[in-house]
Design an enzyme around this catalytic site. Sequence first.
Site, PDB file in Angstrom:
ATOM      1  N   CYS A 191       0.808  -1.219   0.000  1.00  0.00           N
ATOM      2  CA  CYS A 191       0.000   0.000   0.000  1.00  0.00           C
ATOM      3  C   CYS A 191       0.842   1.270   0.000  1.00  0.00           C
ATOM      4  CB  CYS A 191      -0.936   0.013   1.204  1.00  0.00           C
ATOM      5  SG  CYS A 191      -2.186  -1.285   1.166  1.00  0.00           S
ATOM      6  N   ARG A 237      -6.842   5.683  -3.206  1.00  0.00           N
ATOM      7  CA  ARG A 237      -7.049   4.237  -3.073  1.00  0.00           C
ATOM      8  C   ARG A 237      -7.058   3.831  -1.601  1.00  0.00           C
ATOM      9  NH1 ARG A 237      -2.943  -0.141  -3.128  1.00  0.00           N
ATOM     10  NH2 ARG A 237      -3.964  -2.095  -3.683  1.00  0.00           N
TER      11      ARG A 237
END
Length: 294
Positions: A191, A237
């Site tokens: 991430c 995101r």
Amino acid sequence: MSAVMQGLGTNPSAHLKAWGLLAVGALAVLLPSYWSAAQGLWQSEESGHGPIILAILGWLFWKQREAILAMPAATSQALGWPLFALGIVSYVLGRMFSVSSIEFFSHLLLALSVVLLLKGLAGVRALWFPLLYMIFMVPLPGTLVDAMTGPLKNWISVIVVEFLHGVGYPIARHGVTITIGQYQLLVADACSGLHSMFSLAALGALFTYLMARRRVAHNLLLILSILPIAFAANILRVVILVLVTYHFGDEAGQGFLHGAAGIVLMLVALALFMALDGLLARFLPALATPAASR
């Protein structure tokens, strides 16, 4: 070598033979790498864009085939042979020690050397973008990933928490661990956005090339915007994943919607590229008018 190049210009059968040998050599080098990548490297989230980049490269080279075949045979041996030797050595070392970044970088060196040996510098100028685009096939070196992942995760955690806290969500963080409501989320290495920024940079570079804007300033601003847009899209995101987890539970955040967030990432980045391109196309001519009138 120069005699062979001259013969290729006048002898169609020799020309076809040379390209046939080149095709066989390319398959001997490329297929083992791509087969190995398909079994491992390209199945990871970090390098899953590899097959897409490969397909784009195939299209880019195919698109230039007529222009390259129509060019007279030429050679630049002073550059071509050293690059060819370096490419072979890099390929062998990369395969021997399983260093994918070196192995895939050798493909770029070999492609560049072959173009120099067959079509000279004119061939490189004609194929400059496909050759340069091959860099996106090269996996990021582990040392770079290790050096960049930590800071990126920290920046993303800070920005996401500050944003969501500002709009009223019960959210806090400890390092790269985000707590929202009853849930805790770890901003993992995947991430951090480094690999997604790399794949989005490939998307931005292709978009800029295909738009083929004539103004240097327009293209330069698009290129400079690639990494900021990729970083912003990745922040969005993570925001989406945090909100999905908070509103729908941990299973939703880590399940199907986690993968869907990656698609959202690409769509958002592409939309931002298109919006910026449209704004630049609209306002740059207006900004250039006063200068032109002087």
